[in-house]
Write a protein that holds these residues in place. Structure first.
Motif, PDB file in Angstrom:
ATOM      1  N   ASP A  79       5.844   1.278  -0.300  1.00  0.00           N
ATOM      2  CA  ASP A  79       5.908   0.597  -1.592  1.00  0.00           C
ATOM      3  C   ASP A  79       5.350  -0.813  -1.387  1.00  0.00           C
ATOM      4  N   TYR A  80       4.021  -0.899  -1.387  1.00  0.00           N
ATOM      5  CA  TYR A  80       3.366  -2.165  -1.031  1.00  0.00           C
ATOM      6  C   TYR A  80       3.557  -3.235  -2.103  1.00  0.00           C
ATOM      7  N   ASP A  81       3.808  -2.835  -3.364  1.00  0.00           N
ATOM      8  CA  ASP A  81       3.935  -3.804  -4.456  1.00  0.00           C
ATOM      9  C   ASP A  81       5.366  -3.932  -4.970  1.00  0.00           C
ATOM     10  N   ASN A  82       6.316  -3.338  -4.265  1.00  0.00           N
ATOM     11  CA  ASN A  82       7.743  -3.506  -4.577  1.00  0.00           C
ATOM     12  C   ASN A  82       8.101  -3.162  -6.023  1.00  0.00           C
ATOM     13  N   ASP A  83       7.463  -2.122  -6.558  1.00  0.00           N
ATOM     14  CA  ASP A  83       7.813  -1.711  -7.922  1.00  0.00           C
ATOM     15  C   ASP A  83       8.780  -0.538  -7.944  1.00  0.00           C
ATOM     16  N   GLY A  84       9.214  -0.079  -6.776  1.00  0.00           N
ATOM     17  CA  GLY A  84      10.174   1.021  -6.714  1.00  0.00           C
ATOM     18  C   GLY A  84       9.542   2.390  -6.574  1.00  0.00           C
ATOM     19  N   TRP A  85       8.217   2.453  -6.674  1.00  0.00           N
ATOM     20  CA  TRP A  85       7.498   3.710  -6.459  1.00  0.00           C
ATOM     21  C   TRP A  85       6.784   3.641  -5.110  1.00  0.00           C
ATOM     22  N   LYS A  86       6.956   4.661  -4.286  1.00  0.00           N
ATOM     23  CA  LYS A  86       6.315   4.677  -2.970  1.00  0.00           C
ATOM     24  C   LYS A  86       4.845   5.068  -3.118  1.00  0.00           C
ATOM     25  N   ASP A  87       3.971   4.190  -2.647  1.00  0.00           N
ATOM     26  CA  ASP A  87       2.539   4.389  -2.710  1.00  0.00           C
ATOM     27  C   ASP A  87       2.069   5.117  -1.453  1.00  0.00           C
ATOM     28  N   LEU A  88       0.791   5.476  -1.391  1.00  0.00           N
ATOM     29  CA  LEU A  88       0.252   6.235  -0.274  1.00  0.00           C
ATOM     30  C   LEU A  88      -0.881   5.474   0.395  1.00  0.00           C
ATOM     31  N   TYR A  89      -0.756   5.330   1.721  1.00  0.00           N
ATOM     32  CA  TYR A  89      -1.776   4.661   2.524  1.00  0.00           C
ATOM     33  C   TYR A  89      -2.389   5.665   3.485  1.00  0.00           C
ATOM     34  N   SER A  90      -3.697   5.514   3.771  1.00  0.00           N
ATOM     35  CA  SER A  90      -4.374   6.346   4.769  1.00  0.00           C
ATOM     36  C   SER A  90      -5.328   5.495   5.586  1.00  0.00           C
TER      37      SER A  90
END
Length: 534
Positions: A356-367
């Motif tokens: 969650d790179y932007d701390n909005d509560g949704w887990k984002d995806l990194y590759s």
């Protein structure tokens, strides 16, 4: 419910590695001869090696080929101590972690296997794997001999490992992702179409092997339970390996992304054995029923429904796979409706994970991306970040994250960690024949919590603890304690929650591996909260 947050600017990442003096560079000794293992170097592992509250970084390195020897310091593994001021100190020699005698290293996993309060290290290699005990004084000791962790065949290539307590006895056990049987002498040489030049051979040219499982007996001893547990029944080419309780029965399971073979999902039966249910639960193949070059993997709950999902990346045109966990009964292939199929089409991914790179509560995806073969700059790629919009769809925000996020390269290992303890998750990335990037997240004003869980009846690292956070508005967020994410490394043990614009939390609910349940009411936000098992 979305969490748009208070910040208006998108977070960006700044590489602070140049501020520190260290010589580590990921070296695979590529000289034109294409040895199988030369594509897989540069694991990175997070650990607070000296318990000063600042997370340190350990990097693995390759060796001279075909000698499989770290012939000089340029091939040494590396421990960087976090000074807490934005710089790092190379303490490798002082710590005794150079790895001079262990040859070509791939991955590492940090875990406090003896519950003494100091994280230890397990390093995977071509040949003998290595267990380092943290002595608590800034040094580590190679305790592999007589530990029971030296039972694999000497010519087996181990790529990654994960610490987890599969029997909830309070001691961390170890699962190891095994790739194949290989030595420089048995390395196969393959030519491209029309004999235009040497290429890396297809994995089918090498034998498949079982993953290994070791049971922690205490007092520094482990038993190889690969046969007894059922792991030995299945042969694969294991890459990314992650632990999570996929059916929420209080027992940690294992997912393994395999290279060109079906993926494995080991369900923990609670009696020391595991059932492999990948085909039954829908994660063995992609939507077309095909095997792919599975690389890194992670297991987190990306839509906040309380059930950990699965993601893995692979080569371009194969489609990175997102599997949605449907109430622990099956997994649904979600790459197409989520946009992952379209977003991943042109990338070859290695390490990866939910952040969650932007701390909005949704887990984002990194590759972490880069092609397999060396065919000029066209095969170098930049990394990608796909922002989770609502728990269902993702968008590519890579171009918004700053120039330091976008260099082209053959990126391999990665780790997620809050290096400056500001609540914004940072990134550490390796690339072949380059120094690592240590990417600090600028943040965007959104609120957060970082939970440092300490087990007592449970393992001290609290790996396997399940956490539900309920905000003041009633929004429920889920996460669990696990360091396994990506490929060849491990990430911050602390549990991160982005809260968006919400300043208050109603409750934190914890289910510890021991089965104990604990509720923390009305904790203060925007801080690191240490929680001890009652």
């Amino acid at each position: 419910m979305a969490g748009p947050g208070t910040g208006t600017a998108s977070p960006h990442f700044t590489d602070i590695a140049p501020k520190s003096q260290f010589s580590y560079c990921t070296k695979n000794d590529y000289t034109g001869r294409k040895y199988l293992i030369a594509t897989m170097a540069g694991g990175v592992t997070v650990l607070d090696s000296d318990n000063d509250g600042h997370m340190d970084l350990f990097f693995t390195n390759g060796s001279k080929l075909p000698e499989l020897q770290k012939v000089d310091t340029s091939f040494y593994n590396c421990l960087l101590r976090n000074r807490g001021d934005g710089t790092f100190e190379d303490v490798t020699s002082r710590a005794g972690l150079q790895g001079a005698g262990i040859g070509y290293s791939f991955g590492a996993a940090a875990g406090d296997y003896d519950n003494d309060g100091y994280p230890d290290l397990f390093v995977t290699n071509a040949g003998r794997d290595t267990l380092y005990h943290n002595n608590g004084d800034g040094t580590f000791t190679d305790v592999t001999k007589n530990s029971g962790l030296d039972t694999k065949p000497a010519n087996t290539v181990s790529l990654a490992a994960v610490w987890f307590d599969y029997d909830n006895d309070g001691l961390l056990d170890l699962a190891v992702s095994e790739y194949t049987i290989w030595t420089p002498e048995t390395d196969v040489r393959c030519m491209g179409p029309g004999n235009t030049g040497e290429v890396y051979c297809h994995p089918k040219n090498y034998p498949s092997v079982p993953n290994r499982l070791y049971h922690n007996l205490g007092h520094g001893k482990f038993a190889d339970v690969t046969e007894r547990s059922g792991f030995a029944k299945l042969l694969g080419k294991g890459m990314g390996i992650v632990a999570a309780d996929f059916n929420r029965d209080g027992l940690m399971d294992i997912f393994v992304a395999n290279d060109t073979e079906r993926n494995f999902l080991y369900f923990n039966r609670g009696n020391g054995t595991f059932d492999e249910v990948g085909l039954l639960y829908g994660v063995a193949y992609n939507e077309e029923g095909a095997t792919v070059s599975g690389m890194g993997a992670d297991a987190k709950d990306y839509d906040n429904d309380g059930w950990p999902d699965v993601f893995y990346n692979d080569l371009n045109s194969q489609t990175f796979a997102l599997f949605h966990n449907d109430l622990g009964n099956t997994f649904r292939y979600a790459s197409v409706p989520s946009g992952i199929e379209r977003l991943s089409r042109n990338f070859s991914g290695w390490s990866c994970g939910f952040i969650d790179y932007d701390n909005d509560g949704w887990k984002d995806l990194y590759s972490a991306n880069g092609d397999v073969d060396y065919i000029g700059n066209n095969s170098k790629q930049h990394d990608t970040m796909w922002r989770n919009l609502d728990g269902h769809r993702f968008e590519d925000v890579s171009a918004r994250l700053g120039a330091d996020f976008l260099p082209l390269g053959y990126h391999k290992g990665s780790a997620f960690v809050d290096l400056n303890n500001d609540g914004a998750m940072d990134l550490v990335v390796t690339a072949l024949n380059e120094p690592p990037r240590i990417l600090i997240n600028s943040g965007n004003g959104n609120h957060w919590m970082l939970l440092d869980l300490v087990g007592h009846k449970s393992n001290r690292d609290a790996i396997g603890a399940q956490v539900k956070l309920v905000t003041a508005s009633g929004r429920a967020l889920y996460n669990h304690v696990s360091t396994s994410a990506g490929f060849m490394g491990s990430s911050d043990r602390r549990v991160h929650f982005g809260l968006g614009a919400e300043k208050a939390v109603r409750a934190i609910e914890i289910r510890w591996p021991s089965g104990a349940k604990q509720t923390i009411a009305n904790p203060r936000t925007d801080r690191i909260l240490k929680i001890e098992e009652p």
